[in-house]
Scaffold this motif. Structure first.
Motif, PDB file in Angstrom:
ATOM      1  N   SER A  29      -9.346  -2.062  -0.144  1.00  0.00           N
ATOM      2  CA  SER A  29      -8.273  -1.956   0.846  1.00  0.00           C
ATOM      3  C   SER A  29      -8.722  -2.517   2.183  1.00  0.00           C
ATOM      4  CB  SER A  29      -7.846  -0.492   1.000  1.00  0.00           C
ATOM      5  OG  SER A  29      -6.944  -0.358   2.066  1.00  0.00           O
ATOM      6  N   LYS A  90      -1.928   2.354   7.543  1.00  0.00           N
ATOM      7  CA  LYS A  90      -0.735   2.431   6.695  1.00  0.00           C
ATOM      8  C   LYS A  90       0.534   2.169   7.504  1.00  0.00           C
ATOM      9  CE  LYS A  90      -0.586   5.042   3.059  1.00  0.00           C
ATOM     10  NZ  LYS A  90      -0.468   6.125   2.075  1.00  0.00           N
ATOM     11  N   PHE A 139       3.680  -8.833   0.438  1.00  0.00           N
ATOM     12  CA  PHE A 139       3.000  -8.178  -0.682  1.00  0.00           C
ATOM     13  C   PHE A 139       1.593  -7.748  -0.273  1.00  0.00           C
ATOM     14  CE2 PHE A 139      -0.075  -8.576  -4.129  1.00  0.00           C
ATOM     15  CZ  PHE A 139       0.380  -7.588  -4.982  1.00  0.00           C
ATOM     16  N   TYR A 142       1.627  -4.730   1.884  1.00  0.00           N
ATOM     17  CA  TYR A 142       1.973  -3.559   1.085  1.00  0.00           C
ATOM     18  C   TYR A 142       0.799  -3.139   0.183  1.00  0.00           C
ATOM     19  CZ  TYR A 142       3.757  -0.673  -2.627  1.00  0.00           C
ATOM     20  OH  TYR A 142       3.898   0.338  -3.530  1.00  0.00           O
ATOM     21  N   TYR A 143       0.245  -4.090  -0.545  1.00  0.00           N
ATOM     22  CA  TYR A 143      -0.774  -3.753  -1.531  1.00  0.00           C
ATOM     23  C   TYR A 143      -2.036  -3.181  -0.888  1.00  0.00           C
ATOM     24  CZ  TYR A 143      -3.828  -3.986  -5.561  1.00  0.00           C
ATOM     25  OH  TYR A 143      -4.702  -3.644  -6.575  1.00  0.00           O
ATOM     26  N   VAL A 146      -0.737  -0.237   2.130  1.00  0.00           N
ATOM     27  CA  VAL A 146       0.049   0.944   1.752  1.00  0.00           C
ATOM     28  C   VAL A 146      -0.414   1.481   0.402  1.00  0.00           C
ATOM     29  CG1 VAL A 146       2.367   1.846   1.258  1.00  0.00           C
ATOM     30  CG2 VAL A 146       2.054   0.140   3.080  1.00  0.00           C
ATOM     31  N   ARG A 147      -0.309   0.660  -0.613  1.00  0.00           N
ATOM     32  CA  ARG A 147      -0.582   1.128  -1.980  1.00  0.00           C
ATOM     33  C   ARG A 147      -2.037   1.514  -2.212  1.00  0.00           C
ATOM     34  NH1 ARG A 147      -1.126  -0.633  -7.461  1.00  0.00           N
ATOM     35  NH2 ARG A 147       0.107   0.735  -8.773  1.00  0.00           N
ATOM     36  N   ARG A 148      -2.972   0.649  -1.827  1.00  0.00           N
ATOM     37  CA  ARG A 148      -4.398   0.904  -2.076  1.00  0.00           C
ATOM     38  C   ARG A 148      -5.104   1.511  -0.879  1.00  0.00           C
ATOM     39  NH1 ARG A 148      -7.283  -1.380  -6.485  1.00  0.00           N
ATOM     40  NH2 ARG A 148      -9.040  -0.652  -5.272  1.00  0.00           N
ATOM     41  N   ASN A 149      -4.366   1.871   0.130  1.00  0.00           N
ATOM     42  CA  ASN A 149      -4.970   2.254   1.399  1.00  0.00           C
ATOM     43  C   ASN A 149      -5.943   3.411   1.241  1.00  0.00           C
ATOM     44  OD1 ASN A 149      -5.489   3.145   4.081  1.00  0.00           O
ATOM     45  ND2 ASN A 149      -3.689   2.001   4.702  1.00  0.00           N
ATOM     46  N   GLU A 150      -7.183   3.148   1.637  1.00  0.00           N
ATOM     47  CA  GLU A 150      -8.261   4.142   1.563  1.00  0.00           C
ATOM     48  C   GLU A 150      -8.568   4.731   2.937  1.00  0.00           C
ATOM     49  OE1 GLU A 150     -10.993   1.297   0.143  1.00  0.00           O
ATOM     50  OE2 GLU A 150     -10.229   1.357  -1.899  1.00  0.00           O
TER      51      GLU A 150
END
Length: 157
Positions: A29, A90, A139, A142-143, A146-150
């Motif tokens: 991320s 995020k 994308f 987002y990826y 947001v989605r993989r955010n550590e």
């Protein structure tokens, strides 16, 4: 084209450095967010070095074009910080998605006017590259944001 090259090059360098020198300490991320941040530094600089050209890409009815170009450059620099600060990353990524959608019309108008900047001088054919590129940026934000955010630079043990 330059933003795409910066994004991919930064990702490859950070990914490789993480793999071979940092022993996978950086999270994926963070690598993705840092790569997008590098891209935003380059595009943000353009807002201050190519202001007149960027003004040309804006719709005629919009007032204060020059000020908006400067403001969006500042927004891009602030987004760099937000992407790199874990707890802000995020919300920054979500904000960037909205931002990338909002600036797409300027790229469309610039290509229809054939503004000589970043490929827009090629006319409407440029949109065959630019619209997918804008979708890639959306994308990517987002990826990795947001989605993989550590929320941190380093992997948790």
């Amino acid at each position: 084209m330059i933003p795409l090259l910066v994004l991919i090059t930064a990702f490859a360098i950070l990914f490789g450095a993480n793999r071979f020198f940092l022993k996978d300490r950086l999270g994926l991320s963070f690598i993705g967010r840092a790569s997008l941040a590098a891209t935003l530094i380059v595009t943000g600089i353009a807002h201050f070095t190519s202001t007149d050209v960027l003004v040309e890409t804006m719709p005629e009815f919009i007032p204060w074009k020059r000020e908006i170009v400067y403001l969006t450059g500042v927004i891009e620099f602030l987004a760099v910080l937000g992407l790199l600060v874990g707890r802000l990353s995020k919300i920054t990524a979500v904000s960037l998605i909205i931002f990338f959608v909002a600036i797409l019309p300027a790229n469309i108008i610039g290509s229809l006017k054939q503004v000589d900047f970043g490929g827009m001088g090629n006319g409407a054919i440029y949109l065959l590259f630019r619209i997918p590129l804008q979708l890639l940026f959306i994308f990517w934000a987002y990826y990795f944001g947001v989605r993989r955010n550590e929320h941190s630079w380093f992997r948790s043990s």
